[in-house]
Scaffold this motif. Structure first.
Motif, PDB file in Angstrom:
ATOM      1  N   ASN A 324       0.807  -1.216   0.000  1.00 52.23           N
ATOM      2  CA  ASN A 324       0.000   0.000   0.000  1.00 52.23           C
ATOM      3  C   ASN A 324       0.837   1.263   0.000  1.00 52.23           C
ATOM      4  O   ASN A 324       0.461   2.270  -0.613  1.00 52.23           O
ATOM      5  CB  ASN A 324      -0.942   0.003   1.213  1.00 52.23           C
ATOM      6  CG  ASN A 324      -2.254  -0.704   0.924  1.00 52.23           C
ATOM      7  OD1 ASN A 324      -2.591  -0.972  -0.232  1.00 52.23           O
ATOM      8  ND2 ASN A 324      -3.004  -1.017   1.959  1.00 52.23           N
ATOM      9  N   MET A 328       0.575   4.253  -2.702  1.00 51.07           N
ATOM     10  CA  MET A 328       0.361   5.640  -2.303  1.00 51.07           C
ATOM     11  C   MET A 328       1.415   6.558  -2.915  1.00 51.07           C
ATOM     12  O   MET A 328       1.108   7.669  -3.359  1.00 51.07           O
ATOM     13  CB  MET A 328       0.371   5.754  -0.783  1.00 51.07           C
ATOM     14  CG  MET A 328      -0.872   5.232  -0.102  1.00 51.07           C
ATOM     15  SD  MET A 328      -2.337   6.253  -0.423  1.00 51.07           S
ATOM     16  CE  MET A 328      -1.955   7.701   0.531  1.00 51.07           C
ATOM     17  N   SER A 334      -4.833   3.435  -1.732  1.00 47.83           N
ATOM     18  CA  SER A 334      -4.488   2.218  -1.002  1.00 47.83           C
ATOM     19  C   SER A 334      -5.713   1.320  -0.989  1.00 47.83           C
ATOM     20  O   SER A 334      -6.784   1.707  -1.464  1.00 47.83           O
ATOM     21  CB  SER A 334      -4.024   2.545   0.420  1.00 47.83           C
ATOM     22  OG  SER A 334      -5.044   3.248   1.120  1.00 47.83           O
ATOM     23  N   TYR A 454      -5.663   5.737   3.894  1.00 46.00           N
ATOM     24  CA  TYR A 454      -4.445   4.928   3.981  1.00 46.00           C
ATOM     25  C   TYR A 454      -4.230   4.414   5.394  1.00 46.00           C
ATOM     26  O   TYR A 454      -3.971   3.228   5.609  1.00 46.00           O
ATOM     27  CB  TYR A 454      -3.248   5.765   3.532  1.00 46.00           C
ATOM     28  CG  TYR A 454      -1.916   5.100   3.769  1.00 46.00           C
ATOM     29  CD1 TYR A 454      -1.510   4.016   3.000  1.00 46.00           C
ATOM     30  CD2 TYR A 454      -1.057   5.544   4.779  1.00 46.00           C
ATOM     31  CE1 TYR A 454      -0.294   3.397   3.215  1.00 46.00           C
ATOM     32  CE2 TYR A 454       0.165   4.933   4.998  1.00 46.00           C
ATOM     33  CZ  TYR A 454       0.537   3.863   4.215  1.00 46.00           C
ATOM     34  OH  TYR A 454       1.743   3.244   4.435  1.00 46.00           O
TER      35      TYR A 454
END
Length: 478
Positions: A324, A328, A334, A454
């Motif tokens: 993730n 990002m 994400s 996120y």
């Protein structure tokens, strides 16, 4: 292709197979013949027994029907060779433009083309010397050529492509002047390059925040070096402020792909900004992929072989199999079910790998794990990308078919769960609080929204691992 190339409009055409005209059987004399036939048919036979005599079914609304269609002018822009789309349409949703199926597609044994995009409409710049760009729209002696030439082709590809993109926006009668209207604005982009310091501090991830500060500083220093007050106006107007240049860099990072291209006898790895294809959103279970057609320098977007597509389904590709934080950095999004995400365990506890995989019917090698639903008789929907990520990231041991010792395995599971709980306790907010913050956002900045998502997704992954370990104990260590 030189600067004298004349701009030509083209129509993106959607090919539709000719549908049977069901209304033909219900008009005029045919209707009377059907009535006479019904009068002479035994009572046990009815129109319902004959599908051809049934009226056509009413069209069903699809998820895409709730989204707004793209502006009509969007379909009429092009450059030299046509861009063609088959059975898809572009709609604007809450996260920008997306590509959706305009008809049902039955699974076939081979891939099917849905978009053809020629090299002429792309912005392409090679990764190694001798470097080249395409289309050849920069005249000799233009200062932007020297700026691009001063960069390193292997490390500064995003800066180079940002310069080419800004120049294409400024050139009269150029395709990108029109296509630029369909790219997200500074306020709409989710790239963390445009995030404020407040946004970065709310990531709850110091490593990612530090990397984004370094990337922003690098882009800002490049802009200050080449867009100072002494440069000619034709350069200064391309990026009159640093935000404009950083936006162009974010477009290069988030909407480009790397492919091999062949021009004459020379084959080069190139970074390519491909219009229309850049609207395909990401999925860990995509239904499409890219194919480069060397013979006429055409990118094909193709449906996976054996893939069933329903009208209104979104067409997706897999951007990359990364964690993730990498997603990002590059794209500004994400996922809570990212099968490639990791949890940094630091203890010595380990669980039995083969037992864990068998509990959740996970099959394949570590780089190819998937949920084998054929072995799930109860329709269990618990297993998703987060559980597969747990199978990859949990500290495990495996010694053939030797079963785990229940007492030792319970102890290991308890230690892993305690470490997960400790990770969650170190966050300033909980997943519930993050969700409440998201729900209360009405007109928040895009970068602020993705930052909260996120950190929420990190916590949801850890919570899912804790739940998976609970189920593991119940089913194996009864």
């Amino acid at each position: 292709m030189g600067s004298s190339v004349v701009f030509q409009q083209c129509l993106i055409s959607s090919l539709h197979y000719q549908q049977p005209n069901h209304q033909f059987g219900y008009g005029g004399a045919t209707r009377a013949s059907a009535a006479a036939l019904e009068a002479t048919t035994p009572a046990s036979s009815s129109p319902a027994s004959f599908p051809l005599l049934n009226p056509p079914a009413e069209p069903q609304d699809s998820p895409a029907s709730q989204l707004e269609l793209a502006d009509p002018d969007f379909y009429r822009i092009g450059y030299v060779r046509n861009v063609r789309a088959y059975g898809v349409e572009f709609r604007e949703g809450p996260d920008g433009f997306g590509v959706y199926a305009s008809k049902d597609v039955e699974p076939l044994r081979r891939a099917r083309v849905i978009m053809e995009i020629p090299l002429e409409v792309m912005l392409t710049i090679s990764q190694k010397l001798p470097w080249m760009f395409f289309p050849d729209i920069i005249p000799l002696g233009h200062p932007i050529f020297d700026i691009i030439n001063s960069t390193n082709p292997e490390t500064d590809w995003d800066l180079r492509l940002a310069c080419l993109l800004l120049y294409a926006f400024d050139r009269d009668d150029n395709f990108w002047q029109l296509y630029g209207d369909f790219l997200p604005s500074v306020e709409e982009t989710t790239s963390l390059l445009l995030a404020t310091e407040e946004d970065l501090s709310e990531l709850q991830d110091q490593n990612l925040a530090s990397k984004m500060r370094e990337q922003r500083k690098r882009a800002l220093e490049f802009w200050e070096k080449n867009w100072h007050s002494g440069v000619p106006l034709k350069i200064r107007r391309l990026a009159p402020d640093s935000e404009r240049f950083i936006w162009a860099v974010s477009m290069a990072q988030s909407r480009c792909i790397n492919l091999q291209v062949r021009i004459g006898a020379l084959v080069q790895n190139a970074n390519m900004f491909i219009p229309y294809a850049d609207m395909l959103n990401h999925s860990f279970h995509p239904n499409c992929f890219f194919h480069w057609r060397f013979k006429d320098r055409m990118l094909e977007v193709m449906i996976n072989a054996g893939q069933r597509i329903r009208k209104g389904d979104e067409m997706t590709i897999n951007y990359m199999s990364r964690q993730n934080d990498i997603l990002m950095q590059s794209y500004g999004f994400s996922s809570p079910v990212n099968p490639w995400d990791v949890i940094p365990f630091s203890g010595n506890a380990q669980i039995h790998l083969d037992s864990f995989l068998s509990v959740f019917n996970i099959s394949g090698l570590p780089q190819e794990y998937y949920h084998n639903r054929r072995l799930s008789n109860d329709g269990d929907s618990f297993v998703d990308g987060a559980v597969i990520a747990a199978a990859r990231t949990l500290p495990t041991w495996s010694d053939g078919d030797i079963p785990p010792i229940p007492s030792a395995e319970r102890k290991a599971v308890k230690e892993l769960q305690d470490e997960c709980q400790q990770m969650l306790a170190e966050f300033p907010t909980t997943s519930v609080q993050d969700q409440e913050i998201l729900d209360s956002m009405l007109e928040a900045r895009k970068t602020h929204e993705v930052v909260v998502k996120y950190r929420l997704h990190k916590k949801l992954l850890i919570e899912k691992v804790i739940q998976a370990l609970d189920i593991y104990q119940e089913r194996i260590l009864f």
